[in-house]
Design an enzyme around this catalytic site. Structure first.
Site, PDB file in Angstrom:
ATOM      1  N   ASP A  55       0.860  -1.185   0.000  1.00 20.93           N
ATOM      2  CA  ASP A  55       0.000   0.000   0.000  1.00 20.93           C
ATOM      3  C   ASP A  55       0.901   1.241   0.000  1.00 20.93           C
ATOM      4  O   ASP A  55       1.896   1.307   0.716  1.00 20.93           O
ATOM      5  CB  ASP A  55      -0.892  -0.017   1.246  1.00 20.93           C
ATOM      6  CG  ASP A  55      -2.052   0.950   1.131  1.00 20.93           C
ATOM      7  OD1 ASP A  55      -3.205   0.496   1.144  1.00 20.93           O
ATOM      8  OD2 ASP A  55      -1.807   2.178   1.025  1.00 20.93           O
ATOM      9  N   ILE A  56       0.534   2.209  -0.813  1.00 23.84           N
ATOM     10  CA  ILE A  56       1.348   3.421  -0.950  1.00 23.84           C
ATOM     11  C   ILE A  56       1.248   4.318   0.299  1.00 23.84           C
ATOM     12  O   ILE A  56       2.118   5.151   0.546  1.00 23.84           O
ATOM     13  CB  ILE A  56       0.934   4.170  -2.240  1.00 23.84           C
ATOM     14  CG1 ILE A  56       2.076   4.967  -2.818  1.00 23.84           C
ATOM     15  CG2 ILE A  56      -0.307   5.008  -2.040  1.00 23.84           C
ATOM     16  CD1 ILE A  56       1.833   5.426  -4.233  1.00 23.84           C
ATOM     17  N   GLU A  85     -12.271   2.840  -1.274  1.00 27.37           N
ATOM     18  CA  GLU A  85     -11.879   3.989  -2.099  1.00 27.37           C
ATOM     19  C   GLU A  85     -11.535   3.560  -3.516  1.00 27.37           C
ATOM     20  O   GLU A  85     -11.827   4.275  -4.470  1.00 27.37           O
ATOM     21  CB  GLU A  85     -10.676   4.708  -1.475  1.00 27.37           C
ATOM     22  CG  GLU A  85     -11.036   5.421  -0.175  1.00 27.37           C
ATOM     23  CD  GLU A  85      -9.838   6.071   0.494  1.00 27.37           C
ATOM     24  OE1 GLU A  85      -8.711   5.995  -0.062  1.00 27.37           O
ATOM     25  OE2 GLU A  85     -10.033   6.647   1.572  1.00 27.37           O
ATOM     26  N   VAL A  86     -10.864   2.424  -3.636  1.00 30.17           N
ATOM     27  CA  VAL A  86     -10.460   1.950  -4.964  1.00 30.17           C
ATOM     28  C   VAL A  86     -11.393   0.808  -5.382  1.00 30.17           C
ATOM     29  O   VAL A  86     -11.446  -0.232  -4.720  1.00 30.17           O
ATOM     30  CB  VAL A  86      -8.989   1.472  -4.968  1.00 30.17           C
ATOM     31  CG1 VAL A  86      -8.600   0.983  -6.362  1.00 30.17           C
ATOM     32  CG2 VAL A  86      -8.053   2.593  -4.511  1.00 30.17           C
ATOM     33  N   HIS A  89      -9.959  -5.829  -3.151  1.00 31.04           N
ATOM     34  CA  HIS A  89      -8.632  -6.040  -2.561  1.00 31.04           C
ATOM     35  C   HIS A  89      -8.758  -6.331  -1.082  1.00 31.04           C
ATOM     36  O   HIS A  89      -9.586  -5.746  -0.396  1.00 31.04           O
ATOM     37  CB  HIS A  89      -7.728  -4.815  -2.764  1.00 31.04           C
ATOM     38  CG  HIS A  89      -8.334  -3.524  -2.315  1.00 31.04           C
ATOM     39  ND1 HIS A  89      -9.244  -2.828  -3.089  1.00 31.04           N
ATOM     40  CD2 HIS A  89      -8.187  -2.811  -1.176  1.00 31.04           C
ATOM     41  CE1 HIS A  89      -9.615  -1.729  -2.448  1.00 31.04           C
ATOM     42  NE2 HIS A  89      -8.998  -1.692  -1.277  1.00 31.04           N
ATOM     43  N   HIS A 111      -6.731  -5.946   2.432  1.00 29.97           N
ATOM     44  CA  HIS A 111      -5.606  -5.295   3.118  1.00 29.97           C
ATOM     45  C   HIS A 111      -4.989  -6.348   4.025  1.00 29.97           C
ATOM     46  O   HIS A 111      -5.701  -6.996   4.806  1.00 29.97           O
ATOM     47  CB  HIS A 111      -6.087  -4.135   3.994  1.00 29.97           C
ATOM     48  CG  HIS A 111      -6.595  -2.960   3.244  1.00 29.97           C
ATOM     49  ND1 HIS A 111      -5.869  -1.798   3.088  1.00 29.97           N
ATOM     50  CD2 HIS A 111      -7.767  -2.754   2.598  1.00 29.97           C
ATOM     51  CE1 HIS A 111      -6.583  -0.918   2.394  1.00 29.97           C
ATOM     52  NE2 HIS A 111      -7.733  -1.473   2.080  1.00 29.97           N
TER      53      HIS A 111
HETATM   54  P1  5GP Z   1      -9.713   0.970   0.251  1.00 27.55           P
HETATM   55  O1  5GP Z   1     -10.140   2.083   1.153  1.00 27.55           O
HETATM   56  O2  5GP Z   1     -10.277   1.078  -1.130  1.00 27.55           O
HETATM   57  O3  5GP Z   1      -9.954  -0.382   0.880  1.00 27.55           O
HETATM   58  O4  5GP Z   1      -8.143   1.083   0.168  1.00 27.55           O
HETATM   59  C1  5GP Z   1      -7.445   1.504  -0.950  1.00 27.55           C
HETATM   60  C2  5GP Z   1      -5.995   1.534  -0.569  1.00 27.55           C
HETATM   61  O5  5GP Z   1      -5.267   1.713  -1.757  1.00 27.55           O
HETATM   62  C3  5GP Z   1      -5.611   2.672   0.392  1.00 27.55           C
HETATM   63  O6  5GP Z   1      -5.054   2.126   1.575  1.00 27.55           O
HETATM   64  C4  5GP Z   1      -4.594   3.477  -0.406  1.00 27.55           C
HETATM   65  O7  5GP Z   1      -3.527   3.935   0.364  1.00 27.55           O
HETATM   66  C5  5GP Z   1      -4.142   2.510  -1.475  1.00 27.55           C
HETATM   67  N1  5GP Z   1      -3.749   3.136  -2.736  1.00 27.55           N
HETATM   68  C6  5GP Z   1      -4.410   4.115  -3.394  1.00 27.55           C
HETATM   69  N2  5GP Z   1      -3.772   4.425  -4.534  1.00 27.55           N
HETATM   70  C7  5GP Z   1      -2.689   3.619  -4.599  1.00 27.55           C
HETATM   71  C8  5GP Z   1      -1.644   3.452  -5.546  1.00 27.55           C
HETATM   72  O8  5GP Z   1      -1.571   4.134  -6.577  1.00 27.55           O
HETATM   73  N3  5GP Z   1      -0.701   2.517  -5.281  1.00 27.55           N
HETATM   74  C9  5GP Z   1      -0.748   1.741  -4.146  1.00 27.55           C
HETATM   75  N4  5GP Z   1       0.238   0.847  -3.988  1.00 27.55           N
HETATM   76  N5  5GP Z   1      -1.723   1.868  -3.232  1.00 27.55           N
HETATM   77  C10 5GP Z   1      -2.683   2.783  -3.459  1.00 27.55           C
END
Ligand code: 5GP
Length: 138
Positions: free
Chosen positions: A34-35, A98-99, A103, A105
């Site tokens: 995660d970035i 968010e994405v 996925h 974590h």
């Molecule tokens: P969500 O809230 O969708 O479960 O988590 C999305 C995760 O993707 C977040 O923890 C965020 O930091 C990570 N993320 C967002 N954009 C990028 C990216 O471009 N590269 C990587 N490696 N992680 C990302």
């Protein structure tokens, strides 16, 4: 149900349009750091096949993702001396997603070290952390 967006950031990572710090890959899955890690070794594991989240993923695809998530979790915990672990899956904005590409974590947890606020990580550090996990996965 909302359609899968082929321009989401993880779809771009899968197509090689955006770089990532890979910890594991096979013909069905990709795992990378995660970035904005909230713990050291915070990784994400995704299927190559498009799916938005828990609502549309095929059960068999989800089962495979869990299997791979366990393998990476064990290596990540070993790499970061974690004595605990959190596996997290967000679905839709109300569920914290968010994405919009499914996925998990992978969060190696250590006693006395709570998750930190999200912040962009240094790429050199991420590269070192990814190598630590990769080395344990052979
Ligand atoms: P969500 O809230 O969708 O479960 O988590 C999305 C995760 O993707 C977040 O923890 C965020 O930091 C990570 N993320 C967002 N954009 C990028 C990216 O471009 N590269 C990587 N490696 N992680 C990302």
């Amino acid at each position: 149900m909302t359609a899968y967006d082929p321009d989401n950031i993880f779809a771009k990572i899968l197509r090689g349009e955006i770089p990532n710090h890979t910890v594991y890959e096979d013909d069905r899955t990709l795992a990378f750091l995660d970035i904005m890690p909230i713990v050291d070794g915070h990784a994400l594991v995704i299927p190559r096949k498009p799916a938005r989240n828990i609502f549309d993923v095929e059960p068999e695809e989800l089962a495979n993702l869990v299997k791979v998530a366990q393998k990476i979790s064990l290596a990540a915990c070993k790499a970061f001396d974690a004595d605990g672990h959190t596996l997290r899956l967000h679905s839709e904005a109300s569920g914290g997603q968010e994405v919009p590409h499914i996925h998990f974590h992978i969060l190696p947890m250590r006693t006395g070290i709570p998750p930190r606020p999200r912040a962009m990580a240094d790429h050199g550090v991420l590269a070192q952390h990814a190598k630590k996990i990769r080395d344990l996965l052979g």
